[in-house]
Design a protein around this motif. Sequence first.
Motif, PDB file in Angstrom:
ATOM      1  N   ILE A   1     -14.789   1.594  -1.607  1.00 21.78           N
ATOM      2  CA  ILE A   1     -13.355   1.321  -1.692  1.00 21.78           C
ATOM      3  C   ILE A   1     -12.556   2.539  -1.228  1.00 21.78           C
ATOM      4  O   ILE A   1     -11.577   2.412  -0.485  1.00 21.78           O
ATOM      5  N   ARG A   2     -12.979   3.706  -1.633  1.00 21.73           N
ATOM      6  CA  ARG A   2     -12.307   4.943  -1.221  1.00 21.73           C
ATOM      7  C   ARG A   2     -12.410   5.124   0.294  1.00 21.73           C
ATOM      8  O   ARG A   2     -11.434   5.451   0.964  1.00 21.73           O
ATOM      9  N   ASP A   3     -13.587   4.870   0.859  1.00 17.07           N
ATOM     10  CA  ASP A   3     -13.761   4.965   2.310  1.00 17.07           C
ATOM     11  C   ASP A   3     -12.869   3.945   3.023  1.00 17.07           C
ATOM     12  O   ASP A   3     -12.294   4.239   4.073  1.00 17.07           O
ATOM     13  N   GLY A   4     -12.742   2.764   2.441  1.00 18.23           N
ATOM     14  CA  GLY A   4     -11.860   1.742   3.004  1.00 18.23           C
ATOM     15  C   GLY A   4     -10.404   2.181   3.005  1.00 18.23           C
ATOM     16  O   GLY A   4      -9.653   1.916   3.961  1.00 18.23           O
ATOM     17  N   TYR A   5     -10.007   2.869   1.939  1.00 22.49           N
ATOM     18  CA  TYR A   5      -8.642   3.395   1.877  1.00 22.49           C
ATOM     19  C   TYR A   5      -8.400   4.400   2.995  1.00 22.49           C
ATOM     20  O   TYR A   5      -7.390   4.331   3.704  1.00 22.49           O
ATOM     21  N   TRP A   6      -9.328   5.352   3.175  1.00 20.09           N
ATOM     22  CA  TRP A   6      -9.144   6.361   4.213  1.00 20.09           C
ATOM     23  C   TRP A   6      -9.101   5.718   5.595  1.00 20.09           C
ATOM     24  O   TRP A   6      -8.335   6.140   6.461  1.00 20.09           O
ATOM     25  N   GLU A   7      -9.897   4.698   5.809  1.00 16.49           N
ATOM     26  CA  GLU A   7      -9.872   3.988   7.087  1.00 16.49           C
ATOM     27  C   GLU A   7      -8.529   3.270   7.275  1.00 16.49           C
ATOM     28  O   GLU A   7      -7.946   3.302   8.364  1.00 16.49           O
ATOM     29  N   ALA A   8      -8.027   2.630   6.229  1.00 21.18           N
ATOM     30  CA  ALA A   8      -6.727   1.951   6.312  1.00 21.18           C
ATOM     31  C   ALA A   8      -5.618   2.959   6.589  1.00 21.18           C
ATOM     32  O   ALA A   8      -4.706   2.691   7.382  1.00 21.18           O
ATOM     33  N   LYS A   9      -5.712   4.113   5.995  1.00 19.78           N
ATOM     34  CA  LYS A   9      -4.697   5.155   6.211  1.00 19.78           C
ATOM     35  C   LYS A   9      -4.749   5.644   7.658  1.00 19.78           C
ATOM     36  O   LYS A   9      -3.715   5.771   8.321  1.00 19.78           O
ATOM     37  N   ARG A  10      -5.955   5.918   8.163  1.00 17.46           N
ATOM     38  CA  ARG A  10      -6.114   6.412   9.542  1.00 17.46           C
ATOM     39  C   ARG A  10      -5.663   5.374  10.572  1.00 17.46           C
ATOM     40  O   ARG A  10      -5.057   5.711  11.578  1.00 17.46           O
ATOM     41  N   SER A  11      -5.960   4.121  10.307  1.00 16.49           N
ATOM     42  CA  SER A  11      -5.677   3.062  11.286  1.00 16.49           C
ATOM     43  C   SER A  11      -4.248   2.525  11.194  1.00 16.49           C
ATOM     44  O   SER A  11      -3.857   1.680  11.992  1.00 16.49           O
ATOM     45  N   GLY A  12      -3.485   2.987  10.205  1.00 16.66           N
ATOM     46  CA  GLY A  12      -2.111   2.499  10.050  1.00 16.66           C
ATOM     47  C   GLY A  12      -2.020   1.187   9.279  1.00 16.66           C
ATOM     48  O   GLY A  12      -0.966   0.556   9.239  1.00 16.66           O
ATOM     49  N   GLU A  13      -3.126   0.769   8.664  1.00 11.99           N
ATOM     50  CA  GLU A  13      -3.129  -0.491   7.921  1.00 11.99           C
ATOM     51  C   GLU A  13      -2.779  -0.327   6.445  1.00 11.99           C
ATOM     52  O   GLU A  13      -2.692  -1.318   5.719  1.00 11.99           O
ATOM     53  N   LEU A  14      -2.552   0.907   5.997  1.00 10.00           N
ATOM     54  CA  LEU A  14      -2.106   1.144   4.626  1.00 10.00           C
ATOM     55  C   LEU A  14      -0.674   0.626   4.518  1.00 10.00           C
ATOM     56  O   LEU A  14       0.207   1.042   5.271  1.00 10.00           O
ATOM     57  N   ILE A  15      -0.440  -0.277   3.598  1.00  6.71           N
ATOM     58  CA  ILE A  15       0.875  -0.907   3.473  1.00  6.71           C
ATOM     59  C   ILE A  15       1.732  -0.087   2.519  1.00  6.71           C
ATOM     60  O   ILE A  15       1.373   0.102   1.360  1.00  6.71           O
ATOM     61  N   LYS A  16       2.860   0.372   3.043  1.00  6.46           N
ATOM     62  CA  LYS A  16       3.780   1.207   2.270  1.00  6.46           C
ATOM     63  C   LYS A  16       5.072   0.487   1.956  1.00  6.46           C
ATOM     64  O   LYS A  16       5.878   0.966   1.172  1.00  6.46           O
ATOM     65  N   ASN A  17       5.290  -0.650   2.587  1.00  2.93           N
ATOM     66  CA  ASN A  17       6.473  -1.460   2.325  1.00  2.93           C
ATOM     67  C   ASN A  17       6.163  -2.888   2.742  1.00  2.93           C
ATOM     68  O   ASN A  17       5.287  -3.115   3.566  1.00  2.93           O
ATOM     69  N   LEU A  18       6.880  -3.825   2.158  1.00  5.17           N
ATOM     70  CA  LEU A  18       6.721  -5.233   2.500  1.00  5.17           C
ATOM     71  C   LEU A  18       8.014  -5.720   3.110  1.00  5.17           C
ATOM     72  O   LEU A  18       9.100  -5.335   2.675  1.00  5.17           O
ATOM     73  N   GLN A  19       7.900  -6.578   4.087  1.00  6.20           N
ATOM     74  CA  GLN A  19       9.086  -7.198   4.666  1.00  6.20           C
ATOM     75  C   GLN A  19       9.659  -8.151   3.632  1.00  6.20           C
ATOM     76  O   GLN A  19       8.954  -9.005   3.116  1.00  6.20           O
ATOM     77  N   ILE A  20      10.926  -7.986   3.322  1.00  9.15           N
ATOM     78  CA  ILE A  20      11.560  -8.878   2.350  1.00  9.15           C
ATOM     79  C   ILE A  20      11.808 -10.202   3.052  1.00  9.15           C
ATOM     80  O   ILE A  20      12.408 -10.273   4.122  1.00  9.15           O
ATOM     81  N   ASN A  21      11.334 -11.254   2.432  1.00 11.03           N
ATOM     82  CA  ASN A  21      11.395 -12.587   3.016  1.00 11.03           C
ATOM     83  C   ASN A  21      12.788 -13.171   2.841  1.00 11.03           C
ATOM     84  O   ASN A  21      13.142 -13.651   1.779  1.00 11.03           O
ATOM     85  N   GLN A  22      13.579 -13.177   3.905  1.00 10.18           N
ATOM     86  CA  GLN A  22      14.928 -13.718   3.864  1.00 10.18           C
ATOM     87  C   GLN A  22      14.940 -15.242   4.010  1.00 10.18           C
ATOM     88  O   GLN A  22      15.895 -15.895   3.666  1.00 10.18           O
ATOM     89  N   GLU A  23      13.874 -15.819   4.564  1.00 14.33           N
ATOM     90  CA  GLU A  23      13.862 -17.238   4.858  1.00 14.33           C
ATOM     91  C   GLU A  23      13.809 -18.111   3.608  1.00 14.33           C
ATOM     92  O   GLU A  23      14.169 -19.271   3.651  1.00 14.33           O
ATOM     93  N   ARG A  24      13.335 -17.595   2.503  1.00 13.01           N
ATOM     94  CA  ARG A  24      13.234 -18.394   1.288  1.00 13.01           C
ATOM     95  C   ARG A  24      14.601 -18.636   0.670  1.00 13.01           C
ATOM     96  O   ARG A  24      14.748 -19.441  -0.213  1.00 13.01           O
ATOM     97  N   VAL A  25      15.576 -17.881   1.084  1.00 11.69           N
ATOM     98  CA  VAL A  25      16.888 -17.966   0.444  1.00 11.69           C
ATOM     99  C   VAL A  25      17.835 -18.759   1.307  1.00 11.69           C
ATOM    100  O   VAL A  25      17.794 -18.837   2.462  1.00 11.69           O
TER     101      VAL A  25
END
Length: 168
Positions: free
Chosen positions: A144-168
């Motif tokens: 899991i730790r290795d997966g985290y480092w890979e996600a961080k290196r590849s830019g796949e670490l999610i730091k924010n979510l797109q707020i879904n405006q379409e539901r409103v």
Amino acid sequence: MLIDKKLADLFLYHYKAVMVFLNGGAEPDGFKGYGFLRPLIFKDNEDLEEGITDIVGIDFFNSIKSGIFGKFVYLKKYQKGYILKSIDTGKYYQVAALTTPLEELIGDYSVIETAIIPYTNKLVCDGLILSCGVSIGKNMAKEIRDGYWEAKRSGELIKNLQINQERV
């Protein structure tokens, strides 16, 4: 890593108002009461929208509806935030806490149930952390730790979510 106290207080004020609404106008009975109601926020429920937006506003409603609820592995605290891995999707999230550091609530590499919500341009853990009573073993923790480092290196670490405006 905690968010600003004023922002955390405002988040909790609105989140509590949502829970009171879901509980028919009464404050939920303790931590378990809040935990029982939380999944209702993340269901696609059109009746919820009108009542809640009148109470907490459209921006907060959009934030919680864009959140993710489920089971995660809590890795540990890193320099820029806490890392959670979704058990369902395998995605890694960098989050902040509201009022209590996560490492004071749970052990590294524990399986938890919580919600991640976009708030003030970052992701926050909603503060309702239910332990699943499972800790990850040494070998799996390394994967899991290795997966985290890979996600961080590849830019796949999610730091924010797109707020879904379409539901409103």
